[in-house]
Design an enzyme around this catalytic site. Structure first.
Site, PDB file in Angstrom:
ATOM      1  N   ALA A   8       0.814  -1.228   0.000  1.00 39.41           N
ATOM      2  CA  ALA A   8       0.000   0.000   0.000  1.00 39.41           C
ATOM      3  C   ALA A   8       0.841   1.269   0.000  1.00 39.41           C
ATOM      4  O   ALA A   8       0.348   2.333  -0.369  1.00 39.41           O
ATOM      5  CB  ALA A   8      -0.945  -0.003   1.201  1.00 39.41           C
ATOM      6  N   GLY A  10       3.715   1.615  -1.679  1.00 35.30           N
ATOM      7  CA  GLY A  10       4.409   1.792  -2.956  1.00 35.30           C
ATOM      8  C   GLY A  10       3.614   2.704  -3.879  1.00 35.30           C
ATOM      9  O   GLY A  10       2.446   3.019  -3.624  1.00 35.30           O
ATOM     10  N   MET A  12       2.450   2.160  -6.955  1.00 30.84           N
ATOM     11  CA  MET A  12       1.286   1.484  -7.538  1.00 30.84           C
ATOM     12  C   MET A  12       0.232   1.238  -6.468  1.00 30.84           C
ATOM     13  O   MET A  12      -0.955   1.406  -6.698  1.00 30.84           O
ATOM     14  CB  MET A  12       1.699   0.158  -8.177  1.00 30.84           C
ATOM     15  CG  MET A  12       2.342   0.293  -9.547  1.00 30.84           C
ATOM     16  SD  MET A  12       1.313   1.190 -10.746  1.00 30.84           S
ATOM     17  CE  MET A  12      -0.162   0.169 -10.738  1.00 30.84           C
ATOM     18  N   GLY A  75      -0.480  -7.779  -9.482  1.00 31.95           N
ATOM     19  CA  GLY A  75       0.072  -6.955 -10.554  1.00 31.95           C
ATOM     20  C   GLY A  75       1.583  -6.933 -10.569  1.00 31.95           C
ATOM     21  O   GLY A  75       2.184  -6.401 -11.502  1.00 31.95           O
ATOM     22  N   ALA A 102      -1.361 -11.076 -13.733  1.00 30.26           N
ATOM     23  CA  ALA A 102      -1.212 -10.566 -15.101  1.00 30.26           C
ATOM     24  C   ALA A 102       0.016  -9.684 -15.186  1.00 30.26           C
ATOM     25  O   ALA A 102       0.303  -8.915 -14.264  1.00 30.26           O
ATOM     26  CB  ALA A 102      -2.452  -9.777 -15.520  1.00 30.26           C
ATOM     27  N   PRO A 103       0.771  -9.792 -16.297  1.00 31.23           N
ATOM     28  CA  PRO A 103       1.966  -8.958 -16.437  1.00 31.23           C
ATOM     29  C   PRO A 103       1.645  -7.504 -16.780  1.00 31.23           C
ATOM     30  O   PRO A 103       2.499  -6.651 -16.677  1.00 31.23           O
ATOM     31  CB  PRO A 103       2.728  -9.623 -17.593  1.00 31.23           C
ATOM     32  CG  PRO A 103       1.696 -10.366 -18.360  1.00 31.23           C
ATOM     33  CD  PRO A 103       0.620 -10.752 -17.393  1.00 31.23           C
ATOM     34  N   ASN A 104       0.407  -7.228 -17.163  1.00 31.82           N
ATOM     35  CA  ASN A 104       0.072  -5.873 -17.600  1.00 31.82           C
ATOM     36  C   ASN A 104      -1.415  -5.650 -17.368  1.00 31.82           C
ATOM     37  O   ASN A 104      -2.230  -6.419 -17.877  1.00 31.82           O
ATOM     38  CB  ASN A 104       0.411  -5.710 -19.094  1.00 31.82           C
ATOM     39  CG  ASN A 104       0.509  -4.262 -19.500  1.00 31.82           C
ATOM     40  OD1 ASN A 104      -0.174  -3.402 -18.937  1.00 31.82           O
ATOM     41  ND2 ASN A 104       1.353  -3.969 -20.482  1.00 31.82           N
ATOM     42  N   HIS A 132       9.135   6.006 -25.006  1.00 31.99           N
ATOM     43  CA  HIS A 132       9.106   6.103 -23.548  1.00 31.99           C
ATOM     44  C   HIS A 132       9.866   7.336 -23.072  1.00 31.99           C
ATOM     45  O   HIS A 132      10.609   7.956 -23.825  1.00 31.99           O
ATOM     46  CB  HIS A 132       9.744   4.855 -22.922  1.00 31.99           C
ATOM     47  CG  HIS A 132       8.839   3.668 -22.889  1.00 31.99           C
ATOM     48  ND1 HIS A 132       8.656   2.860 -23.983  1.00 31.99           N
ATOM     49  CD2 HIS A 132       8.027   3.165 -21.912  1.00 31.99           C
ATOM     50  CE1 HIS A 132       7.782   1.894 -23.671  1.00 31.99           C
ATOM     51  NE2 HIS A 132       7.393   2.055 -22.429  1.00 31.99           N
ATOM     52  N   LYS A 136      14.290   5.516 -18.981  1.00 34.26           N
ATOM     53  CA  LYS A 136      14.200   4.067 -19.135  1.00 34.26           C
ATOM     54  C   LYS A 136      15.573   3.513 -19.493  1.00 34.26           C
ATOM     55  O   LYS A 136      16.242   4.032 -20.383  1.00 34.26           O
ATOM     56  CB  LYS A 136      13.187   3.741 -20.229  1.00 34.26           C
ATOM     57  CG  LYS A 136      12.825   2.278 -20.354  1.00 34.26           C
ATOM     58  CD  LYS A 136      11.614   2.106 -21.269  1.00 34.26           C
ATOM     59  CE  LYS A 136      11.305   0.641 -21.489  1.00 34.26           C
ATOM     60  NZ  LYS A 136      11.064  -0.102 -20.239  1.00 34.26           N
ATOM     61  N   GLY A 142       9.755  -4.194 -22.751  1.00 35.31           N
ATOM     62  CA  GLY A 142       9.261  -5.566 -22.668  1.00 35.31           C
ATOM     63  C   GLY A 142       7.962  -5.733 -23.440  1.00 35.31           C
ATOM     64  O   GLY A 142       7.754  -6.757 -24.114  1.00 35.31           O
TER      65      GLY A 142
END
Lengths: 246, 246, 246, 246
Positions: A8, A10, A12, A75, A102-104, A132, A136, A142
């Site tokens: 929580a 972080g 994301m 996630g 899921a990766p995305n 991007h 990066k 990816g």
């Protein structure tokens, strides 16, 4: 529906907590982070836990959530086949409990990859341009790699040969990376976040799929879709495309 | 495979004849136009006839081709339900003979419409921008209308409400046409041919599907797909999307 | 205005002849090609000659036109400094006669290069993506090279340092060609003709200039501009941007 | 250079303060807001004040800053001719003091408008598409209106007539708003911020200028340019384009 957020503190996790609080019908009942034990008590009655932490802790967290009989939407990236197998095995002992990994979770990226694979069989040419922010460290992204490999596989399955390309001289490498026969280009530009454009060509026509992610809040609609679906999908579901009618 | 082109003197027919001649494995054995009777003899051994004529003659031509026991791929528009029924009835008397009738053979346009309907359920906002040459007399384009209606229907089926739109003042009508709740914008620009961009939005992300048709040769790959599939599909197939794995 | 076209049988020459014939106020009085001598007689009263031939004959043709006292608009590429000097010297002996020689008559390409140089001083990041048909043998395109070098020079003159780029791993070369510090990407796609997109970035914003050339008729408006200006510009003018108020 | 921010608690003011603090060579010495008096003392040695407040207070603030002998960079909109005249008059009594007032500090938007006016003379067709978040209450955007009027004026000055447009039927108004003969289209999409695309067309070619503003930090580079230039420009400078070599 009662929701716990794991990770929580972080970036994301904060975005997910904010998303939950702003969504009618969802109630945020627990916010856990590194150092908090994941138990029936700490999950505080949550029906679904949203897990966005780090590759080295996501397996342990996910197993703990499932162990507590709570559905889990994951996630965090970096999952191995062994880790997924451990989750599957534990879920077999918990009938009715579901996990979605899921990766995305960006809906537009998931759609882009799915549609690109479907379209690939119908065009002579296909290339991928990803754009991007300039901080990066890796190129290409990816997502672009996965997209290019998906296009290459779809072309092989359709019996298509190499794309037309008469290039003889390219001293500086302007044609970019060649991923299984699909050229991939990486742009780095201040002001951008994460963007991908997939271009297809036939005589007289072009077809383009583009996805722009401006902000990490773009993951929330995909997470929300998973949160709403997970209780109806016991066992492990891998990939957001599995939940989508596409 | 032996091919006849019906409407061979028209602009589309000429493009089709040129396409057939440039494609390995196809042989152009007959070119018929207004005034030529369509018979087993005039079809000259063709296995498939490609029909691009006019709305007032396509039904008669198609029935004549099928009557001669030849598969038919029809690109002329303006078909009525009654006309399609007549074709179906005749095909029932000709087991093994197939006909494919489609309003659009541009693969990218067919893909765009199909993908737009699939994507529509997953986004808060969707709008359509079509761009054409300035000699076009109607706005918006038929393709844009169909696309918008498809998006609107997909949103209804997904239980989505109206899109967010706080517009209060728009004295000149800059928001464009509202087709079943989907805003459609028509650009007319010298130099363009036929283009459509469909934009979808969620918090933090945009998803875009775009199709550019630069030239009428862009119809040939779709016609070729139909030519290759028609012998394996007895009866009537309506719409190129029926042949595609999308 | 009476116009001669030199190289009238070539593809560009044919497009130019067609353009002249369709333009009010212009009259096509001579069409010469290889084998025809360029003289006052063969020019047939032309006030301006449009020359689109080949690098090995353009200098001789241009000198012959000027020698006949006729203004000349030259679109053939491959000029050397020595050739340009010969033209300048001959023009000094023909007061009132003008010649315009330009490497590119596509107005949008000329504008793109000019604007890109102006914009370059104001952004942290800039990259060039060129997209062409797959029969092109060299990458990147000459226009993209010129654009990138122009951006690099403008950045140096503005005292800007290297662009931000944290890329550490790029095993396949997805970052493209590095032209004086400006990354250039080349896409090859069936269906395309000649396209260039120049992207600039600052914190929170992107600026894009794009030029699409669909057809060689796109050169005619630039040639027309030169035809109309050349009689008012005695001596040699090099580059279409010199005629434009940009 | 010592900087004061006026309107420091507002969203723009906060972004400006953050920008100043992150920029080498700038020092933030005062942050004033409503209720704070603007005096030599409260400006605390600032050499330049950045003013982002509200239309009803910007004139008073600007006069106070100039009155204190401090250069002023003003981003608040809503200035009247009378207000600008008052600033000019006061500046005449303060030799060496400069003020820069601009309606838009986004460099990409300023460039887009300037380039659009320059390009407009060279194309048959031009249209404007603006895209914004769906909370915007007016359509089209002020920037799009200004852009369209600039294009219309440039076309008149170049002696161009109406654009080609054969539209006969447009029952829903898909052609958008007609601003002095330039069609303007407004898209509203969740996830977007502020974007504008200007498209130009000639036979066989398209030219596009696009600006994307993702975040209000996009105003800072323009403000920074003004901050660096203002001390060398005594008197009033109106519009960021005056500072740019474009």
């Amino acid at each position: 529906m009662k929701i716990a957020v794991i990770g929580a503190k972080g970036r994301m996790g904060q975005a997910m907590s904010a998303g939950v609080e702003q969504t009618d019908g969802l109630e945020l009942v627990a916010q856990l982070d590194a150092g908090d034990e994941i138990t029936t008590e700490s999950l505080n009655g949550a029906e679904v836990a949203i897990e966005f932490t780090r590759p080295d802790s996501t397996l342990k967290n996910t197993l703990a959530v499932i162990g507590a009989g709570v559905h889990c939407v994951v996630g965090t990236t970096g999952w191995t086949d062994e880790g997924l197998d451990q989750v599957r095995e534990l879920l077999e002992t918990k009938p009715g409990v579901g996990a979605i990994i899921a990766p995305n979770y960006a809906l537009s990226a998931v759609l882009a990859m799915s549609f690109a694979k479907k379209a690939a069989a119908y065009f002579e040419s296909a290339e991928v341009i990803e754009l991007h922010h300039p901080n990066k460290v890796d190129a290409p992204s990816g997502t672009a790699l996965t997209t290019a490999k998906g296009i290459a596989q779809a072309r092989r399955e359709a019996g298509l040969g190499p794309m037309p390309d008469a290039t003889e001289t390219d001293p500086g490498g302007a044609r970019g990376a060649n991923i299984d026969g699909v050229h991939v280009h990486a742009v780095r530009l201040r002001g951008l976040t994460a963007h991908e454009e997939i271009v297809f060509g036939n005589p007289g026509e072009q077809f383009t799929i583009r996805t722009d992610s401006f902000d990490r809040e773009s993951f929330f609609p995909g997470v929300l879709l998973a949160v709403r679906e997970v209780s109806g999908r016991p066992g492990l579901t891998y990939g957001l495309d599995q939940l989508m009618d596409i």
